[in-house]
Design an enzyme around this catalytic site. Structure first.
Site, PDB file in Angstrom:
ATOM      1  N   GLU A  36       4.328  -5.257   7.506  1.00  0.00           N
ATOM      2  CA  GLU A  36       3.392  -4.396   8.067  1.00  0.00           C
ATOM      3  C   GLU A  36       3.589  -4.198   9.549  1.00  0.00           C
ATOM      4  O   GLU A  36       3.576  -3.097  10.170  1.00  0.00           O
ATOM      5  CB  GLU A  36       1.865  -4.660   8.077  1.00  0.00           C
ATOM      6  N   ALA A  55       0.853  -1.250  -0.025  1.00  0.00           N
ATOM      7  CA  ALA A  55       0.132   0.035  -0.023  1.00  0.00           C
ATOM      8  C   ALA A  55       0.929   1.329   0.035  1.00  0.00           C
ATOM      9  O   ALA A  55       2.089   1.257   0.493  1.00  0.00           O
ATOM     10  CB  ALA A  55      -0.833  -0.135   0.987  1.00  0.00           C
ATOM     11  N   GLY A  69       0.636  -5.069   0.974  1.00  0.00           N
ATOM     12  CA  GLY A  69      -0.974  -4.983  -0.004  1.00  0.00           C
ATOM     13  C   GLY A  69      -0.554  -5.654  -1.044  1.00  0.00           C
ATOM     14  O   GLY A  69      -1.651  -6.008  -1.835  1.00  0.00           O
ATOM     15  N   GLU A  96      -1.091  -8.945  -0.683  1.00  0.00           N
ATOM     16  CA  GLU A  96      -2.470  -9.363  -0.528  1.00  0.00           C
ATOM     17  C   GLU A  96      -3.152  -9.424  -1.715  1.00  0.00           C
ATOM     18  O   GLU A  96      -3.934 -10.110  -1.989  1.00  0.00           O
ATOM     19  CB  GLU A  96      -3.167  -8.258   0.466  1.00  0.00           C
TER      20      GLU A  96
END
Ligand code: HXC
Length: 258
Positions: free
Chosen positions: A132, A66, A109, A112
């Site tokens: 993270e 992200a 992310g 993910e």
């Protein structure tokens, strides 16, 4: 498809390719980019001629996660009001095969997003990680859930707690990815796989994906009942008639996807 800021899309035969296109930021995912990816995917999912969707990244990495610059000012209420993960939830509803072609860094992310794919083909040298915890947060787009269901609680906790880099070989060993290929062959091998799927009857692939996804969530007996309904449903398709007729007539089937 035109009109996107952070992705490029192309069609090759029956395969749609979605390429993350923010290479200078290692394809770190801002919200608009996630929205564009799922919007394109949903469009391809509805187009009759498309048989598979390939997701890949331009430049040296699939995605470094992200966009930290965008995320650092967030607070719980802004995230709630944004409905931050609404776009992410839509990936679970895609019916066609999604093949991820990954390389370089597949982080946070980005990992993910890769785990939203059905098949993952990785260039040798690809590194996966959930960093993270090192940023004082944790995965929020399904990482703890999808990883645990794939590799089990023990490895998932180790990888999520430490944020250690996982090599493509380790990812393959634990069933996170399907295949490792030479970096220069990544797209060629991925398209070969997509073309192979394109020769299969699409409704079978669709209901197999639906049933396999249920296996992840359902107890065995309920999953088998669900599978059975999909099995019955395929007997309403023209492709079932064609597939079985072609077998007895000793010829190649001609599937229409109906
Ligand atoms: C914003 C990022 C970024 C990110 C890289 N960049 N990752 N920007 N968000 N996640 C930017 C860098 O700031 C830099 O910009 C450019 O991309 C190139 O990166 P470098 O660091 O110069 O490259 P390198 O030295 O090769 O290091 C690569 C790297 C490192 C190891 C991947 O960039 C890194 O650690 N990135 C952060 C990875 C991370 O923590 N991801 C998880 C995010 S949290 P400039 O302008 O300096 O050139 C997350 C939560 C998900 O994903 C929640 C649900 C969605």
């Amino acid at each position: 498809m035109n009109g996107f800021e952070f992705i490029e899309t192309t069609l090759t035969g029956n395969t749609a390719v979605i390429e993350l296109n923010r290479p200078r930021q290692l394809n770190s995912l801002n919200r608009k980019m996630v929205s564009e990816i799922i919007t394109a995917m949903e469009k391809f999912d509805r187009e009759e001629d498309i048989r598979a969707i390939v997701l890949t990244g331009r430049g040296r990495s699939f995605s470094a996660g992200a966009d930290i610059d965008e995320m650092m000012g967030d607070d719980p209420i802004s995230l709630e009001l944004l409905n931050q993960f609404a776009d992410w939830d839509r990936f679970s509803l895609i019916k066609k095969p999604i093949i991820g072609a990954v390389k370089g860094f597949v982080l946070g992310g980005g990992f993910e997003l890769a785990l939203c794919c059905d098949i993952l083909i990785a260039a040798s040298g690809t590194e996966f990680s959930f960093p993270e915890a090192g940023l004082g947060v944790m995965p929020g787009a399904g990482g703890t859930q999808r990883l645990t269901k794939l590799v089990g609680r023990t490895k998932a906790l180790e990888w999520l707690w430490t944020g250690e880099r996982i090599s493509a070989e380790t990812a393959l060993k634990h069933g996170v990815i399907n295949k490792i290929v030479a970096p220069e062959l990544l797209m060629e091998e991925t398209m070969k796989f997509a073309n192979r799927l394109a020769t299969q009857p699409p409704l079978s692939l669709r209901l197999i994906k639906d049933s396999v996804n249920k296996a992840v969530d359902y107890p065995l007996y309920e999953g088998m009942q669900y599978e059975r309904k999909n099995f019955y449903l395929l007997f309403a398709s023209q492709d079932q008639k064609e597939g079985m007729k072609a077998f007895v007539e000793k010829r190649k089937p001609d599937y229409t996807g109906k």
